[in-house]
Scaffold this motif. Sequence first.
Motif: not given
Length: 307
Positions: A286-297
Amino acid sequence: KINGDTSVEGDEDFVVELGRAHLENAAFGNNRSGHLSMVGTILTDDLPDSTQYLLAAQRVGQNGVRRYSSDGLFLDTWLTENTAGASPNAGMCFAPNGDVMVTRFNSTTDGPILFSRNGAPRLRRFATGSGVQFNSHESCFYDPSGNIYIGQAGVLSSTDADVPVLKFSASGVLLDTFEVPTGERGTDWIELDANQCTLYYTSEDSDVRRYDVCTHQVMTDFTSLPEAPCYALRQLPNRDLMITCINNIFRYDQNAVYIRAYSRESLGESDPDGLYAIQLDPDGETFWTGGVTSGRVVRARLDDGTV
């Protein structure tokens, strides 16, 4: 021990009330893990030893890195002591011994901050005394010997000479400087190939560039992506490369052959500002990512992109 006073006694809430200003390197079991007042090194003793953690750097207006259990339980915040005010804490990287380095972007003189694996500050002003003036340092990478490479986004008017990739020893001694061709935003995000010579980097345009840090030679670009801006990138153990762009995370093999894309919509990111981060999970699946301004991970599967 709180503020030098070893005689303090009282109920659990005392630690919560004084946590932000006075609590550091503490261990307790007061059933308040994840309370927003908990700042510093909280060695929770009410979670199983096998608990895995996720560190999320807060990009704007929040001077810290938040720690969560990998199932989303907020635990504590590691203050990054960024003297540049509301500057973002951008990139993080793990040392071979498990220490965690955090870049502080707009801070020009502080350099990154180094924490222990549990959040205790080890070097609050990494590389102070090296003579380096940082220029929006954003990303970092440790080689197996414990040396640190740091990438710098710079300001929009920065020249190639303003945003070199910097190489330091583990103690902050400047070992080398790599002036490389850049695009929109310097040596924004960096990744070192498994061969320990090929440096991949993005510059917030559509190109993934390469540079040989062993011979100090510019290499041909790895690939040009179908969109921009592009940010963080990470190499898989099999040397596939994953690159995060605003609307997709692209995956290529080591020969720059396209494999697939993980769209922001499929990852559940509705914010048009798009994606920003990429990190691989130790499980290799698996991998993790996040939004540039949303704060959603989010966490997703490598094989099919399922969140």
